[in-house]
Design an enzyme around this catalytic site. Structure first.
Site, PDB file in Angstrom:
ATOM      1  N   GLY A  47       0.840  -0.969  -0.054  1.00 33.61           N
ATOM      2  CA  GLY A  47      -0.024   0.127  -0.008  1.00 33.61           C
ATOM      3  C   GLY A  47       0.970   1.252  -0.058  1.00 33.61           C
ATOM      4  O   GLY A  47       1.968   1.150   0.178  1.00 33.61           O
ATOM      5  N   GLN A  52       3.404  10.035   1.799  1.00 30.28           N
ATOM      6  CA  GLN A  52       4.854   9.095   1.415  1.00 30.28           C
ATOM      7  C   GLN A  52       5.679   9.635   0.320  1.00 30.28           C
ATOM      8  O   GLN A  52       6.669   9.303   0.233  1.00 30.28           O
ATOM      9  CB  GLN A  52       4.445   7.606   1.510  1.00 30.28           C
ATOM     10  CG  GLN A  52       4.102   7.007   3.002  1.00 30.28           C
ATOM     11  CD  GLN A  52       3.914   5.691   2.662  1.00 30.28           C
ATOM     12  OE1 GLN A  52       3.008   5.087   2.250  1.00 30.28           O
ATOM     13  NE2 GLN A  52       5.016   4.939   3.008  1.00 30.28           N
ATOM     14  N   CYS A 100       7.409  -0.628   6.465  1.00 29.26           N
ATOM     15  CA  CYS A 100       6.891   0.523   5.696  1.00 29.26           C
ATOM     16  C   CYS A 100       8.052   0.814   5.066  1.00 29.26           C
ATOM     17  O   CYS A 100       9.216   0.964   5.251  1.00 29.26           O
ATOM     18  CB  CYS A 100       6.601   1.442   6.835  1.00 29.26           C
ATOM     19  SG  CYS A 100       5.979   2.938   6.237  1.00 29.26           S
ATOM     20  N   LEU A 101       7.356   1.263   3.686  1.00 26.97           N
ATOM     21  CA  LEU A 101       8.431   1.999   2.911  1.00 26.97           C
ATOM     22  C   LEU A 101       9.077   3.109   3.504  1.00 26.97           C
ATOM     23  O   LEU A 101      10.174   3.559   2.990  1.00 26.97           O
ATOM     24  CB  LEU A 101       7.585   2.275   1.542  1.00 26.97           C
ATOM     25  CG  LEU A 101       7.029   0.977   0.774  1.00 26.97           C
ATOM     26  CD1 LEU A 101       6.408   1.449  -0.377  1.00 26.97           C
ATOM     27  CD2 LEU A 101       8.016   0.110   0.493  1.00 26.97           C
ATOM     28  N   HIS A 142      -2.835   0.722   8.479  1.00 31.46           N
ATOM     29  CA  HIS A 142      -1.632   1.243   8.370  1.00 31.46           C
ATOM     30  C   HIS A 142      -1.381   2.377   7.330  1.00 31.46           C
ATOM     31  O   HIS A 142      -0.742   3.450   7.717  1.00 31.46           O
ATOM     32  CB  HIS A 142      -0.570   0.054   7.970  1.00 31.46           C
ATOM     33  CG  HIS A 142       0.934   0.441   7.624  1.00 31.46           C
ATOM     34  ND1 HIS A 142       1.696   0.200   8.504  1.00 31.46           N
ATOM     35  CD2 HIS A 142       1.076   1.203   6.755  1.00 31.46           C
ATOM     36  CE1 HIS A 142       3.111   0.741   7.777  1.00 31.46           C
ATOM     37  NE2 HIS A 142       2.769   1.367   6.800  1.00 31.46           N
ATOM     38  N   GLU A 143      -1.913   2.305   6.473  1.00 35.64           N
ATOM     39  CA  GLU A 143      -1.884   3.371   5.407  1.00 35.64           C
ATOM     40  C   GLU A 143      -2.649   4.505   5.901  1.00 35.64           C
ATOM     41  O   GLU A 143      -2.191   5.602   5.573  1.00 35.64           O
ATOM     42  CB  GLU A 143      -2.422   2.828   3.902  1.00 35.64           C
ATOM     43  CG  GLU A 143      -1.837   1.681   3.402  1.00 35.64           C
ATOM     44  CD  GLU A 143      -0.188   2.086   3.010  1.00 35.64           C
ATOM     45  OE1 GLU A 143       0.074   3.174   2.911  1.00 35.64           O
ATOM     46  OE2 GLU A 143       0.533   1.174   3.172  1.00 35.64           O
ATOM     47  N   HIS A 146      -0.887   6.832   8.015  1.00 28.09           N
ATOM     48  CA  HIS A 146       0.166   7.958   7.495  1.00 28.09           C
ATOM     49  C   HIS A 146      -0.889   9.284   7.207  1.00 28.09           C
ATOM     50  O   HIS A 146      -0.134  10.225   7.200  1.00 28.09           O
ATOM     51  CB  HIS A 146       0.454   7.311   6.239  1.00 28.09           C
ATOM     52  CG  HIS A 146       1.361   6.422   6.108  1.00 28.09           C
ATOM     53  ND1 HIS A 146       2.843   6.910   6.406  1.00 28.09           N
ATOM     54  CD2 HIS A 146       1.470   5.025   5.762  1.00 28.09           C
ATOM     55  CE1 HIS A 146       3.551   5.730   6.475  1.00 28.09           C
ATOM     56  NE2 HIS A 146       2.879   4.739   5.709  1.00 28.09           N
TER      57      HIS A 146
END
Length: 175
Positions: A47, A52, A100-101, A142-143, A146
């Site tokens: 995702g 991000q 996480c990226l 999670h997304e 952000h």
């Protein structure tokens, strides 16, 4: 179409509360979403949230194909979710490993609700309402975090379960 650089933990944009989208079904929004999917795919993500890539707007994407970072995970329908709202269905939570990226190379054990319902819009303005469980519910939570300036380490309850992926590999506590 472009692959963007992923912002890393510490960047001030990742700490902001993202702004709501006020105009759906718009060329600029379509381009943003296209870039987000290209970026997520290039980085093997499950995702991605607009903050991000430095865009502080309430847009998340997820799904579409199994991520090599989460090979055991069930396939999630490719989704664009704008101005999301999450409802927790029950009080049951589960700890599971997340990456996480924006926190590259690290993993942590994070508690998340097992069952949720989420609402929002797709890029054309169609209302989305879905129930999700397990990995799907975890990805959405999670997304969406952000969008509120929260990274998964802030959700962790025990930092002894936080480390570099290459050190955790083979550890009986991580898959």
């Amino acid at each position: 179409m472009a692959v963007h650089t992923i912002l890393k933990m510490g960047n001030p944009i990742l700490k902001e509360i993202a702004q709501p989208i006020t105009q759906l079904n718009h060329k600029d929004l379509d381009l943003l979403i296209e870039d987000m999917f290209e970026t997520m795919t290039a980085y093997n993500g499950a995702g991605l949230a607009a903050p991000q890539i430095g865009i502080s707007l309430r847009v998340v994407i997820f799904g579409g194909e199994v991520s090599s970072r989460y090979p055991e995970a069930d396939l999630i329908t490719r989704t664009v979710l704008i101005n999301p709202v999450i409802e927790y269905l029950g009080k049951n939570m589960e700890d599971s490993w997340e990456g996480c990226l924006s926190v590259p190379g690290l993993r942590g054990l994070v508690p998340r609700y097992l069952n949720i319902r989420y609402h929002g819009y797709d890029q054309k303005g169609n209302k989305i309402t879905r129930e999700a469980a397990g990995f799907h519910a975890r990805v959405v939570q999670h997304e969406c975090d952000h969008l509120d300036g929260i990274l998964y380490p802030q959700r962790m309850e025990d930092l002894t379960h936080f480390g570099f992926e290459d050190e955790l590999t083979g550890n009986k506590y991580i898959k």
